[in-house]
Design a protein around this motif. Structure first.
Motif, PDB file in Angstrom:
ATOM      1  N   TYR A  48      33.735  43.022  40.239  1.00 24.08           N
ATOM      2  CA  TYR A  48      33.943  42.930  41.691  1.00 24.08           C
ATOM      3  C   TYR A  48      34.916  44.007  42.144  1.00 24.08           C
ATOM      4  O   TYR A  48      35.961  44.211  41.519  1.00 24.08           O
ATOM      5  CB  TYR A  48      34.517  41.555  42.068  1.00 24.08           C
ATOM      6  CG  TYR A  48      33.540  40.419  41.862  1.00 24.08           C
ATOM      7  CD1 TYR A  48      32.266  40.474  42.413  1.00 24.08           C
ATOM      8  CD2 TYR A  48      33.888  39.295  41.114  1.00 24.08           C
ATOM      9  CE1 TYR A  48      31.357  39.437  42.222  1.00 24.08           C
ATOM     10  CE2 TYR A  48      32.982  38.256  40.920  1.00 24.08           C
ATOM     11  CZ  TYR A  48      31.717  38.335  41.477  1.00 24.08           C
ATOM     12  OH  TYR A  48      30.820  37.321  41.289  1.00 24.08           O
ATOM     13  N   ARG A  49      34.528  44.698  43.236  1.00 30.95           N
ATOM     14  CA  ARG A  49      35.428  45.693  43.841  1.00 30.95           C
ATOM     15  C   ARG A  49      35.987  45.057  45.102  1.00 30.95           C
ATOM     16  O   ARG A  49      35.213  44.647  45.978  1.00 30.95           O
ATOM     17  CB  ARG A  49      34.638  46.946  44.249  1.00 30.95           C
ATOM     18  CG  ARG A  49      33.986  47.648  43.085  1.00 30.95           C
ATOM     19  CD  ARG A  49      33.078  48.761  43.613  1.00 30.95           C
ATOM     20  NE  ARG A  49      32.440  49.475  42.524  1.00 30.95           N
ATOM     21  CZ  ARG A  49      31.239  50.051  42.617  1.00 30.95           C
ATOM     22  NH1 ARG A  49      30.552  50.006  43.734  1.00 30.95           N
ATOM     23  NH2 ARG A  49      30.742  50.683  41.575  1.00 30.95           N
ATOM     24  N   HIS A  68      37.855  45.005  48.580  1.00 29.16           N
ATOM     25  CA  HIS A  68      38.338  45.721  49.768  1.00 29.16           C
ATOM     26  C   HIS A  68      38.093  44.798  50.952  1.00 29.16           C
ATOM     27  O   HIS A  68      37.015  44.219  51.054  1.00 29.16           O
ATOM     28  CB  HIS A  68      37.529  47.012  50.017  1.00 29.16           C
ATOM     29  CG  HIS A  68      37.765  48.066  48.973  1.00 29.16           C
ATOM     30  ND1 HIS A  68      38.869  48.862  48.972  1.00 29.16           N
ATOM     31  CD2 HIS A  68      37.015  48.424  47.902  1.00 29.16           C
ATOM     32  CE1 HIS A  68      38.810  49.684  47.943  1.00 29.16           C
ATOM     33  NE2 HIS A  68      37.692  49.436  47.262  1.00 29.16           N
ATOM     34  N   ASN A  82      33.326  51.664  51.318  1.00 30.32           N
ATOM     35  CA  ASN A  82      33.616  50.828  50.148  1.00 30.32           C
ATOM     36  C   ASN A  82      32.329  50.138  49.724  1.00 30.32           C
ATOM     37  O   ASN A  82      32.166  48.933  49.889  1.00 30.32           O
ATOM     38  CB  ASN A  82      34.706  49.819  50.493  1.00 30.32           C
ATOM     39  CG  ASN A  82      36.000  50.502  50.868  1.00 30.32           C
ATOM     40  OD1 ASN A  82      36.367  51.502  50.261  1.00 30.32           O
ATOM     41  ND2 ASN A  82      36.693  49.982  51.875  1.00 30.32           N
ATOM     42  N   SER A 124      31.391  46.405  47.780  1.00 26.42           N
ATOM     43  CA  SER A 124      32.688  45.730  47.654  1.00 26.42           C
ATOM     44  C   SER A 124      32.673  44.383  48.380  1.00 26.42           C
ATOM     45  O   SER A 124      31.778  44.108  49.179  1.00 26.42           O
ATOM     46  CB  SER A 124      33.787  46.620  48.244  1.00 26.42           C
ATOM     47  OG  SER A 124      33.632  46.729  49.634  1.00 26.42           O
TER      48      SER A 124
END
Ligand SMILES: Cc1cc2nc3c(=O)[nH]c(=O)nc-3n(C[C@H](O)[C@H](O)[C@H](O)COP(=O)(O)OP(=O)(O)OC[C@H]3O[C@@H](n4cnc5c(N)ncnc54)[C@H](O)[C@@H]3O)c2cc1C
Length: 385
Positions: A217-218, A220, A254, A257
């Motif tokens: 998981y990213r 933002h 992003n 994200s």
């Protein structure tokens, strides 16, 4: 002849139409919206509804109306305590959609709606001729192209194979009619749509859901840094070359994200064993005994009765027949990346305006979002004042 014709009645087309009417740039009988759906925002509602998104990612000042606090005020009159969430006061999808519907009603957008798919644009002597797939024709002084990502959904190569093997058990999450879930289920993708759908399905089918992503998981909070909404970053952006703008947009988004609150929800559900998370690339997919059998590059194997692809949209937005044809006929300026070069009013050539992905070399990384629709509406209405 019309004064304004807008192709596409999603978030962008409806925002521009509402602004044109509310700012008195035009009137009901001088405006048309052409869209293949029976009513405004159909695709937005379908997509966000299916994945079970409770709150928007963007704050309450991003909406379709003209005044910045319109949605917040609407919330005060008709909403509840829980209709705005967290530090950024993100609106609930329910309240956001109610606010959209009230604006659509106030501006009578259903009256200017024409169900159809634009397929041909011709420049006449000082006006545009627009034709739909079914042959309806319209004549307009100003034309706005707000067709979004042109209904181009992205599937990885093996997704096409899976569809051939058992089409009735595979969907892109943004398909008009996604297949009904039957466990075990695999959700493909690591971004926000995959996250929402995983949460929804993990609650409905506990222990039977796997989310398969190419990356961890990213986290933002937003699609891009809020600095892109104003002069902080946009002053520098406007001075870049077109190639630099494209690179900057790619880096600033992003992609794939999720905001922190979704990450927390997923963490709790994973801890309770409601779903599992895997990282990897699919190497092979087979369909035997009513189920998909998937092998990852890592050697891990998984089985599913339903596969949902939350893999976003194709980058080939400009590869659309009516656009390619128009660019050739009118010799319209495009950057190396293939996207329109437009002026500050988002005008591609005289009386031809664009929004969304088509306006991003002017509006920057937030162009495709709701705030991008508000900015496009401001720029386009100011052109016609
Ligand atoms: C699940 C999801 C959640 C999102 N959440 C947020 C959020 O919280 N905040 C935010 O700012 N952004 C968000 N976004 C991003 C963005 O705001 C939306 O994608 C937005 O819907 C884009 O609007 P649009 O009008 O450009 O495109 P669309 O909604 O795709 O609308 C385009 C319309 O044009 C029509 N069309 C296409 N081709 C033609 C043609 N040839 N002729 C006529 N009509 C045509 C389509 O049928 C469609 O109705 C989200 C996106 C998704 C998918």
């Amino acid at each position: 002849m019309l004064e304004w014709l807008i192709a596409g009645g999603g978030i962008h087309g409806c925002t521009i139409a509402a602004h044109l009417l509310k700012q008195k740039n035009t009137s009901q009988n001088q405006l048309k919206i052409i869209d293949p759906n029976p009513e405004p925002l159909a695709e937005w509602k379908n997509r966000t509804g299916f994945i079970g998104m409770p709150y928007l990612r963007s704050p309450g000042v991003h909406h379709l109306d003209v005044k910045p606090f319109s949605l917040k005020q609407y919330g005060k009159s008709y909403g509840t305590e829980t209709d705005f969430y967290g530090t950024y006061r993100r609106p609930s999808l329910y309240l956001f959609n109610e606010h959209c519907d009230s604006l659509i009603k106030k501006t009578n957008l259903k009256e200017v709606w024409h169900e159809g798919m634009l397929s041909l644009i011709e420049k006449m002597d000082g006006y545009w001729k627009v034709q739909t797939k079914s042959g309806d024709q319209f004549y307009t002084k100003n034309l706005v192209i707000s067709t979004g990502v042109n209904q181009k959904l992205f599937l990885p190569e093996w997704g096409h194979t899976a569809k051939k093997l058992a089409a009735n058990r595979v969907s892109h999450v943004f398909d008009k009619q996604p297949v009904k879930p039957e466990g075990p289920i695999i959700v493909i993708g690591g971004g926000i749509s995959a996250a929402h759908l995983t949460i929804k399905l993990a609650r409905q089918f506990p222990g039977q859901v796997t989310q398969l992503s190419r990356h961890p998981y990213r986290i933002h909070d937003f699609d891009s840094d809020p600095g892109w909404l104003g002069p902080k970053y946009m002053n520098g952006f406007s001075k870049l070359s077109l190639n630099e703008k494209r690179n900057t947009i790619s880096k600033a988004r992003n992609k794939g994200s999720i905001p922190r609150d979704l990450n927390n929800k997923l963490h709790h559900l994973k801890e309770k064993g409601r779903y599992s998370f895997a990282i990897g690339e699919v190497e092979t997919v087979q369909y035997k005994a009513d189920a998909f059998h998937i092998k990852l590059g890592t050697g891990q194997k998984m089985t599913a009765k339903t596969i949902y692809f939350a893999t976003g949209f194709s980058p080939e937005v400009m590869n659309t027949d009516f656009l390619s044809d128009l660019i050739k006929k009118e010799n319209l300026q495009c950057a190396h990346c293939g996207f329109p070069i437009v002026n500050q009013h988002l005008e591609w050539c005289d009386h031809l305006f664009v929004s969304g992905p088509l306006a991003e070399l002017e509006l920057g990384p937030s162009s495709r979002n709701i705030i991008g629709a508000m900015k496009a509406a401001e720029r386009i209405t100011s052109a016609s004042c």
